[in-house]
Design an enzyme around this catalytic site. Structure first.
Site, PDB file in Angstrom:
ATOM      1  N   ASP A 263      10.599  -6.133   4.328  1.00 56.66           N
ATOM      2  CA  ASP A 263      11.492  -4.999   4.466  1.00 56.66           C
ATOM      3  C   ASP A 263      10.882  -3.891   3.617  1.00 56.66           C
ATOM      4  O   ASP A 263      10.109  -4.142   2.699  1.00 56.66           O
ATOM      5  CB  ASP A 263      12.908  -5.352   4.007  1.00 56.66           C
ATOM      6  CG  ASP A 263      13.968  -4.475   4.656  1.00 56.66           C
ATOM      7  OD1 ASP A 263      13.623  -3.365   5.109  1.00 56.66           O
ATOM      8  OD2 ASP A 263      15.137  -4.882   4.706  1.00 56.66           O
ATOM      9  N   TRP A 264      11.242  -2.656   3.925  1.00 59.11           N
ATOM     10  CA  TRP A 264      10.529  -1.518   3.343  1.00 59.11           C
ATOM     11  C   TRP A 264      10.765  -1.447   1.824  1.00 59.11           C
ATOM     12  O   TRP A 264      11.862  -1.207   1.344  1.00 59.11           O
ATOM     13  CB  TRP A 264      10.985  -0.240   4.032  1.00 59.11           C
ATOM     14  CG  TRP A 264      10.176   0.142   5.222  1.00 59.11           C
ATOM     15  CD1 TRP A 264       9.646   1.371   5.485  1.00 59.11           C
ATOM     16  CD2 TRP A 264       9.770  -0.684   6.327  1.00 59.11           C
ATOM     17  NE1 TRP A 264       8.952   1.355   6.679  1.00 59.11           N
ATOM     18  CE2 TRP A 264       9.002   0.108   7.216  1.00 59.11           C
ATOM     19  CE3 TRP A 264       9.964  -2.025   6.654  1.00 59.11           C
ATOM     20  CZ2 TRP A 264       8.440  -0.379   8.393  1.00 59.11           C
ATOM     21  CZ3 TRP A 264       9.405  -2.516   7.830  1.00 59.11           C
ATOM     22  CH2 TRP A 264       8.665  -1.707   8.675  1.00 59.11           C
TER      23      TRP A 264
END
Length: 737
Positions: A263-264
């Protein structure tokens, strides 16, 4: 087209500059594994490492020297997100990136219909392909543990079997377009509060029985090409580089041959990222607010720091070869796949798909007469009403806006008010009733109480003169509601809606309440409202779907994919102290263990307000007596259970017949029953069909922590056939020998 042209030019340039030295043709007639090996042998160490991290907000590099293109990713479990700038979170403001907003995945789960899942995946896959995306970040299959989780609307409910069945056709159909899914958020991302660091502690049984099966189905049955790691920690290690989750379970036990993407901003350590199964790092050093000029993409954990560790021998070269091989495999499946179709965008077929999914996902929660001897209020007979008052911010609000990464830029949007005008024309009068503030991320707009009082008073005055009141309320995609990066702060309806409902009922009993949300809400007024619909977030065609169901053009057939507790403490996650939810800001313990959702309500004998699997219809269904094919089952065979179901009403309808199985006696705690199969059938008035379920030995197993595997103890079991987890129409005992 622009991306393809760029890649073609790079390929041509590489041929021009390198033909005299080494041929660089990558023969795409060869099997993918041969192509992966060939490309890997041609690459430098620097090129391998470059594959492992982002080059922009939503892309990662290819190998330009070899004509291997980059990967382009997009948010969008229920629509392809608008284009984002290269190096900040601002929108690029293109004029050709408007899309179809499909119903949120909670609505898809509420259809209980894998055919709808396939239709959904095909349509959204075509839109992603047309937009030249290689990876679509979804579906989300995290388990609905608490109704306060701000991101529940992106997921598929509280039951791992339902989520697993419903995600598989979605994945398969998307990937037929040459677009990879990224199944998220792996794993245990079941709240947004403190999501970046909360350390989840739970038993192995809860992990394997509740929180992992949908991911396993996505990988082994859906064939997912990528998996996105979660932000949170699991047993002390961040999920995006977690040895247990990624190496031992995902890649070793499940045989996953795809790519793990963070995930970012989900990576936190180069050594762990190198060793513990992470393949592509996206979004580190980003907070969406400030310039990133101090940090280039080469400063990521899997960039220069990783390259240095490889050269210094601190991590083995085999790690980068494995990562690069997986990424090349993904590129050949997507960006370099010459067999993928062209795709399409905002077509009539896609609008019809969105409408059909919405029609099947809407759940009728309550439908009673206004007067004791009357008929149920729904479906609405338009000829009976001359003045229809539509109330509510959600009647006109663009519910595709807000929510964080799920925000969508739509080409067309049919609001609930639009749907009512289509049905009833000039009979419809609209008033706001309550104000919810502008769409915002990370904060909520405060509305003065005087404004709320004024809106409520105006709506109440209009309700006095109306023949019918339809209130479109619920939640929205703002912070502290159904939104990424923050959980709800209360189980009740926000914006003074409870007071509004009571005020309207005080002057007009003819009320239909339509709740638009991705979560359960508290309903202190339920016994006074004659008709209640759970309408979810329905996307571009939402107003049409609501009109179809309210008018009776479509008979509602949705079933709840999660339980609605009466009060928050009736939910297992909230039945203990704060360490269970939300945690102490550092650590969290899942004290309800395997008893999530209906498993908790059943076992603890705490009735839900609306149980898992519940949903009414405009017709009625009679269940006959279930019959089993045998009285016993062994490790080598299965048995079937057959039950007749008849439409005893006056209109055609669809019913979801549900099979649960319970272990009557076991050496470990087991729920009263667990969902093991379901079928959605269509019946004309008076029509009867037989529904047959197969029970296998695997359906009887639990995860045995003592042996680290699945087992079933011989003894007595019971099959339950029901219209919901709490509405059991028949049981059949049997024995495991």
């Amino acid at each position: 087209m622009k991306k393809q042209l760029f890649s073609t030019l790079l390929f041509a340039c590489s041929l021009t500059t390198l033909t005299a030295q080494t041929p660089v043709y990558l023969d795409d007639t060869q099997p993918i594994e041969a192509r992966v090996k060939d490309a890997l042998n041609r690459m430098t160490l620097e090129e391998k490492v470059a594959l492992c991290h982002a080059q922009s907000k939503f892309s990662s590099p290819g190998v330009p020297r070899l004509g291997i293109p980059e990967l382009w990713m997009s948010d969008g479990p229920h629509g392809v997100r608008a284009e984002i700038n290269w190096n900040d979170w601002g929108y690029a403001k293109w004029t050709n990136d408007s899309i179809t907003a499909f119903p949120a995945l909670t609505c898809l789960a509420a259809t209980w219909n894998p055919e709808m899942s396939a239709i959904y995946g095909k349509a959204i896959g075509e839109e992603a392909r047309y937009r030249e995306k290689d990876v679509l970040l979804g579906p989300g299959v995290n388990i609905y543990r608490t109704p306060l989780n701000g991101r529940n609307f992106e997921y598929m409910g509280e039951d791992p079997y339902l989520a697993g069945v419903m995600c598989v056709p979605y994945i398969r159909e998307i990937q037929k377009n040459g677009v990879a899914v990224s199944v998220k958020h792996y794993a245990l991302n079941n709240q947004e509060l403190w999501r970046g660091h909360i350390d989840v502690q739970l038993s192995n049984r809860a992990l394997h029985e509740i929180y992992l099966p949908a991911f396993k189905a996505a990988v082994q049955k859906g064939g997912a090409w990528t998996v996105m790691g979660a932000y949170n920690k699991v047993r002390g290690q961040h999920a995006c580089h977690n040895d247990l989750l990624l190496n031992k379970i995902l890649k070793n036990d499940w045989g996953f041959d795809g790519v793990v993407v963070t995930d970012w901003g989900g990576a936190h350590d180069t050594y762990e990222a190198a060793m513990n199964g992470l393949d592509i790092e996206m979004g580190s050093y980003t907070n969406g607010l400030t310039s990133e000029s101090a940090f280039t993409f080469d400063d990521y954990y899997l960039a220069k720091p990783y390259l240095r560790m490889l050269k210094e021998g601190k991590v083995p070269m085999s790690t980068v070869d494995d990562k690069a091989s997986r990424i090349l495999r993904l590129i050949f499946r997507t960006a370099m796949n010459r067999q993928k179709p062209y795709g399409s965008l905002t077509s009539e077929e896609h609008y019809q798909a969105a409408r059909e999914i919405g029609n099947e996902g809407i759940v009728l929660l309550k439908n009673t007469p206004v007067q004791k001897k009357g008929t149920p209020l729904l479906p609405l007979d338009g000829s009976k009403y001359q003045r229809i008052l539509v109330v509510g911010d959600n009647a006109v609000r663009l519910l595709n806006e807000g929510g964080g990464s799920s925000e969508l830029k739509v080409k067309d949007m049919v609001s609930p008010l639009d749907g009512m005008h289509t049905l009833y024309g000039d009979k419809v009068v609209y008033t706001k009733g309550y104000a919810a503030g502008r769409p915002m991320y990370g904060r909520a707009e405060e509305i003065p109480q005087s404004v709320m009082d004024s809106l409520r008073t105006a709506a109440t005055e209009l309700a006095k003169e109306a023949d019918l009141v339809i209130l479109f309320g619920g939640l929205n995609k703002n912070h502290f509601q159904d939104c990424e990066a923050g959980d709800r702060v209360t189980y009740g309806l926000p914006f003074g809606q409870n007071e509004l409902i009571e005020s309207l009922l005080g002057v007009n009993k003819n009320m239909v309440l339509v709740l638009l949300s991705g979560n359960a809400v508290e309903m202190p007024w339920l016994n006074k409202v004659p008709a209640v619909l759970q309408g979810w977030y329905l996307g571009s065609m939402g107003g049409n779907s609501l009109a179809d169901v309210l008018s009776g053009a479509v008979n509602p057939s949705g079933k709840l994919p999660f339980s609605f507790p009466v009060k928050l403490t009736d939910c297992g996650a909230h039945a203990f102290d704060e360490l269970s939810y939300p945690g102490d800001s550092i650590k969290q313990v899942y004290k309800e263990d395997i008893l999530v959702g209906y498993r908790w309500h059943d076992t603890k004998k705490i009735p839900a307000l609306f149980p898992f699997g519940y949903g009414l219809s405009y017709t009625t269904f009679a269940y006959g007596k279930p019959v089993a094919s045998a009285k016993t089952i062994t490790a080598d065979n299965s048995l079937t259970v057959t039950i007749p179901v008849k439409n005893t009403g006056s209109v055609a309808g669809k019913e979801v017949v549900q099979l649960y199985v319970g272990d009557e006696k076991c050496s470990v705690l087991r729920p009263v029953k667990e969902l093991k199969a379901f079928q959605k059938i269509t019946l004309a008035p008076g029509e009867e069909k037989e529904v047959t379920f197969t029970i296998t030995p695997d359906d009887l197993k639990f995860y045995d922590e003592a042996v680290g595997g699945w087992t079933a103890e011989p003894g007595k079991f019971k099959a339950y056939i029901g219209a919901s987890s709490a509405d059991i129409r028949g049981t059949v005992p049997f024995e495991l020998k």
